[in-house]
Design a protein around this motif. Structure first.
Motif, short mmCIF file in Angstrom:
data_model
loop_
_atom_site.label_atom_id
_atom_site.label_comp_id
_atom_site.label_asym_id
_atom_site.label_seq_id
_atom_site.Cartn_x
_atom_site.Cartn_y
_atom_site.Cartn_z
N LEU A 311 0.80 -1.37 -0.25
CA LEU A 311 -0.03 0.12 -0.10
C LEU A 311 0.88 1.07 -0.07
O LEU A 311 1.86 1.05 0.79
N ARG A 312 0.29 2.41 -0.72
CA ARG A 312 1.51 3.42 -0.76
C ARG A 312 1.25 4.17 0.50
O ARG A 312 2.14 5.26 1.01
N ALA A 313 0.40 4.13 1.37
CA ALA A 313 0.00 4.89 2.52
C ALA A 313 1.02 4.47 3.64
O ALA A 313 1.05 5.30 4.62
N THR A 314 1.62 3.40 3.64
CA THR A 314 2.34 2.89 4.80
C THR A 314 3.95 2.50 4.30
O THR A 314 3.83 1.94 3.42
N PRO A 315 4.69 2.98 5.15
CA PRO A 315 6.11 2.61 4.74
C PRO A 315 6.18 1.00 3.97
O PRO A 315 5.84 0.27 5.01
N LEU A 316 6.57 0.92 3.04
CA LEU A 316 6.81 -0.53 2.60
C LEU A 316 7.81 -1.25 3.64
O LEU A 316 7.33 -2.57 3.41
N SER A 317 8.87 -1.02 4.21
CA SER A 317 9.54 -1.71 5.07
C SER A 317 8.81 -2.28 6.42
O SER A 317 9.11 -3.46 6.49
N GLN A 318 7.96 -1.49 6.71
CA GLN A 318 6.92 -2.02 7.79
C GLN A 318 5.85 -2.83 7.23
O GLN A 318 5.99 -3.93 7.95
N GLN A 319 5.64 -2.81 6.01
CA GLN A 319 4.54 -3.90 5.57
C GLN A 319 5.31 -5.23 5.20
O GLN A 319 4.85 -6.19 5.52
N TYR A 320 6.72 -4.97 4.87
CA TYR A 320 7.36 -6.20 4.44
C TYR A 320 7.66 -6.89 5.77
O TYR A 320 7.86 -8.20 5.78
N ALA A 321 8.14 -6.23 6.74
CA ALA A 321 8.54 -6.76 8.05
C ALA A 321 7.36 -7.66 8.66
O ALA A 321 7.23 -8.44 9.33
N ALA A 322 5.86 -6.94 8.34
CA ALA A 322 5.03 -7.69 8.99
C ALA A 322 4.18 -8.79 8.11
O ALA A 322 3.59 -9.63 8.76
N ALA A 323 4.75 -9.01 6.95
CA ALA A 323 4.09 -9.81 6.14
C ALA A 323 4.92 -11.11 6.30
O ALA A 323 6.13 -11.25 6.48
N GLN A 324 4.14 -12.32 6.15
CA GLN A 324 4.79 -13.32 6.17
C GLN A 324 4.62 -13.98 4.98
O GLN A 324 3.66 -14.08 4.15
N LYS A 325 5.94 -14.96 4.66
CA LYS A 325 5.96 -15.64 3.32
C LYS A 325 5.02 -16.85 3.69
O LYS A 325 5.12 -17.59 4.35
N PRO A 326 4.13 -17.09 2.70
CA PRO A 326 3.28 -18.45 2.71
C PRO A 326 4.31 -19.56 2.50
O PRO A 326 5.27 -19.66 1.93
N ALA A 327 3.82 -20.70 2.99
CA ALA A 327 4.79 -21.95 3.01
C ALA A 327 4.76 -22.48 1.53
O ALA A 327 5.87 -22.82 1.05
N ALA A 328 3.83 -22.13 0.77
CA ALA A 328 3.98 -22.14 -0.72
C ALA A 328 3.63 -20.92 -1.56
O ALA A 328 2.91 -20.15 -0.95
#
Ligand SMILES: [Zn+2]
Length: 380
Positions: A311-328
């Motif tokens: 999302l453009r409204a939130t720093p990408l680094s925060q979103q990346y840190a919060a996001a989990q890579k799915p098992a597949a």
């Protein structure tokens, strides 16, 4: 009555003559713009695996704005094909060979080309060797091993990039001039292993060749003409490159400097940080290098990294840190397929000769751009 002496007339005449003479000189330069715009120095920034997808994601991760890197502001650009002589997707050896020699070669070869009958290889002269032959100073800085394929393609000629011992040998047995003057890279233990096979220590061998040998890049300065800094740890890029330039620029004939920063990664944040580090280096060097310097950034090949969401409204680094890579399946924001890819890479440049860079070009044309900037004609 005697008219007053009017020196202003003769002054005006003088001024007119001077202006006419000056205009003549300007016209001479205008008639021969190549003369007026030669580069004294060339600095090649090689983003290893720094393709457009990596630059795109790095800029947004660092600044949360599109096209926010310094390289996005450089005035001239082209899209460079990276295919090698025998493969659609190049390795670093063939990729850097094309840039440094103007010749495409097979993957895994380093500044050699296969002979016509296929039985062997012939060395091909590199931009760095042309510079050494003409008495310029030269430098190679890398955050990979100094004998790795990309830096090796500036000064060595081997049929297989794995030929570490031979590459180290050639580093101290240059074909032109006195070889690379400023060396900074990793591979200190590798050097010890390779030189031990000859019953030598790298410290003694480099000292004999006139180098200050060490492992600390802060030892570089304007007062040190030849230096080999080999270490196994990371180092600060911008101060190292600045110190190298302070030494190289003391040569009135000019210099050639290649700086490689590796952007391969299986960890998006680490790889993208390297891209931003290189961009910061180019910004700083562009401010200090002088108008007589061609500055060129290019990648040897692209890489399988993609920005896939956010999302453009939130720093990408925060979103990346919060996001989990799915098992597949791919990561939802920045996904990595840890491999080289075949699409064109961007080449950007500023300074004398940079205007030659435009359109879709083969990677071999980057050699032509550098040689023409110096005003040099290749031997062949
Ligand atoms: Zn590479």
């Amino acid at each position: 009555m005697t008219p007053p002496v009017r020196p202003t007339v003769s002054l005006r005449t003088c001024a007119r003559r001077a202006i006419t003479a000056l205009l003549g000189t300007v016209a001479l330069f205008a008639a021969n713009p190549a003369e007026a715009q030669k580069a004294r120095n060339v600095i090649l920034f090689l983003g290893d695996a720094g393709g457009l997808p990596t630059l795109n994601a790095a800029g947004i991760l660092a600044h949360d704005r599109p096209q926010s890197l310094f390289i996005h502001t450089m005035p001239h650009m082209a899209l460079s094909d990276t295919s090698s002589l025998n493969r659609w997707v190049t390795d670093s050896g063939a990729g850097m060979t094309a840039i440094m020699t103007g010749q495409k070669t097979n993957n895994a070869m380093v500044s050699v080309v296969p002979t016509a009958d296929g039985s062997g290889t012939d060395p091909v002269k590199t931009v760095l060797e042309y510079a050494e032959q003409r008495g310029l100073s030269t430098g190679v800085i890398t955050n990979k091993a100094i004998w790795d394929a990309t830096p090796a393609a500036t000064y060595a000629h081997v049929a297989a990039r794995s030929g570490r011992d031979d590459i180290f040998h050639q580093l101290l047995a240059p074909r032109f001039g006195d070889g690379v003057d400023i060396l900074v890279g990793k591979g200190r233990k590798d050097a010890e292993t390779s030189f031990a096979k000859l019953g030598q220590s790298p410290a003694a061998a480099f000292a004999r060749a006139g180098y200050l040998y060490g492992d600390d890049p802060t030892a570089l300065s304007a007062d040190v003409r030849r230096s080999a800094i080999l270490r196994d740890q990371d180092f600060l890029p911008t101060p190292t490159v600045e110190a190298a330039i302070s030494s190289l620029r003391r040569n009135r004939k000019g210099y050639f400097l290649m700086v490689e920063w590796d952007m391969h990664t299986d960890d998006p944040e680490a790889g993208l940080r390297h891209a931003v580090e290189m961009d910061d280096m180019i910004r700083r060097v562009s401010a200090i290098a002088g108008k007589d310097t061609l500055i060129l950034f290019v990648a040897d090949h692209s890489f399988g990294l993609r920005l896939r969401g956010g999302l453009r409204a939130t720093p990408l680094s925060q979103q990346y840190a919060a996001a989990q890579k799915p098992a597949a399946g791919p990561h939802p924001l920045i996904d990595i397929d840890d491999t080289h890819t075949g699409e064109e890479v961007v080449a950007v440049a500023s300074g004398p000769g940079s205007e030659k860079l435009h359109g879709f070009v083969p990677n071999t044309q980057l050699f032509d751009v550098m040689m023409q900037a110096y005003g040099w004609t290749p031997d062949r």
